[in-house]
Design an enzyme around this catalytic site. Structure first.
Site, PDB file in Angstrom:
ATOM      1  N   GLY A  45      50.149  -8.361 -34.295  1.00 19.42           N
ATOM      2  CA  GLY A  45      49.852  -7.653 -33.057  1.00 19.42           C
ATOM      3  C   GLY A  45      49.953  -6.156 -33.268  1.00 19.42           C
ATOM      4  CD  GLN A  50      52.719  -1.058 -32.970  1.00 24.08           C
ATOM      5  OE1 GLN A  50      52.071  -1.952 -32.460  1.00 24.08           O
ATOM      6  NE2 GLN A  50      53.576  -1.273 -33.958  1.00 24.08           N
ATOM      7  CB  CYS A 107      58.071  -3.626 -35.171  1.00 19.34           C
ATOM      8  SG  CYS A 107      57.065  -2.478 -34.215  1.00 19.34           S
ATOM      9  CG  LEU A 108      52.454  -3.825 -38.125  1.00 21.85           C
ATOM     10  CD1 LEU A 108      50.970  -3.815 -37.749  1.00 21.85           C
ATOM     11  CD2 LEU A 108      52.635  -4.217 -39.580  1.00 21.85           C
ATOM     12  CG  HIS A 149      56.799  -7.128 -30.717  1.00 22.13           C
ATOM     13  ND1 HIS A 149      57.956  -7.066 -31.471  1.00 22.13           N
ATOM     14  CD2 HIS A 149      56.053  -6.050 -31.094  1.00 22.13           C
ATOM     15  CE1 HIS A 149      57.896  -5.992 -32.259  1.00 22.13           C
ATOM     16  NE2 HIS A 149      56.749  -5.367 -32.058  1.00 22.13           N
ATOM     17  CD  GLU A 150      52.117  -6.151 -30.399  1.00 29.43           C
ATOM     18  OE1 GLU A 150      51.962  -4.931 -30.202  1.00 29.43           O
ATOM     19  OE2 GLU A 150      52.663  -6.583 -31.430  1.00 29.43           O
ATOM     20  CG  HIS A 153      54.830  -1.927 -29.142  1.00 30.15           C
ATOM     21  ND1 HIS A 153      55.523  -0.880 -29.708  1.00 30.15           N
ATOM     22  CD2 HIS A 153      54.841  -2.919 -30.070  1.00 30.15           C
ATOM     23  CE1 HIS A 153      55.924  -1.230 -30.921  1.00 30.15           C
ATOM     24  NE2 HIS A 153      55.527  -2.461 -31.165  1.00 30.15           N
TER      25      HIS A 153
END
Ligand code: ZN
Length: 185
Positions: A45, A50, A107-108, A149-150, A153
């Site tokens: 995701g 991001q 997480c990226l 999670h997304e 964000h």
């Protein structure tokens, strides 16, 4: 076009995403860049924050993950989650199941960090697509976790905010280092 992924310490990760009124050419181009960036990073995701844009836009793709299953209903009908990927969601809103379970998350924006996070076992998401359609997704498993999670964000919430204080403390020095590296640019 592949974009650079914003790392922890950049204030855009704390910005709440602006609602998207219409999926115009700019939003479509952004979504396409996000898909390319997520796939290149082997992520499941990616949120607009991001890549530096505080917007209510996220992309997801859990189809490459073999060992963590998901279930999905789209507009009330069972679908194979893999065949429904990737997802591009505008203005997603979640309703969370009360039951929670721990699961490992990364997480990226936090390279090489991971921790167990409690999340709702299942969720219902309402969102718009790039075609302007409003859809309802009922998800469990990895997809439910990724959606939570997304959407976090998109509201400026990061997975470290949901870690136990023990996990966060154990990652403390690495988090500080990452924050400093990011701020130095
Ligand atoms: Zn993340």
């Amino acid at each position: 076009m592949k974009r650079a992924i914003v790392k922890y310490g950049d204030p855009v990760l704390r910005a709440k995403g602006k609602r998207i009124a219409e999926a115009d050419a700019e939003i479509r181009a952004l979504a396409s860049d996000m898909l390319e960036t997520m796939h290149a990073a082997n992520g499941v995701g990616l949120a607009a924050q991001q890549i530096g844009e505080a917007l209510q836009l996220t992309v997801l793709d859990i189809s490459e993950v073999e060992d963590r299953p998901s279930t999905m209903k789209l507009n009330g009908k069972d679908v194979d989650p893999r065949s429904a990927m990737p997802l591009v969601l505008l203005n997603p809103e979640l309703t969370l199941d009360e039951e929670t379970e721990p699961g490992v998350e990364g997480c990226l924006s936090f390279p090489e960090l991971s921790a167990d996070i409690d999340r709702a076992v299942s969720v219902v998401a309402k969102a718009q697509t790039l075609d302007g359609e409003t859809i309802k997704i009922e998800a469990s498993g990895l997809l439910a976790r990724a959606l939570q999670h997304e959407v976090d964000h998109l509201n400026g919430i990061l997975f470290i905010d949901r870690m136990s204080s023990a996990s966060k403390a154990s990652l403390g020095s690495r988090l500080k280092r990452l924050q400093k590296e990011t701020q130095r640019g």
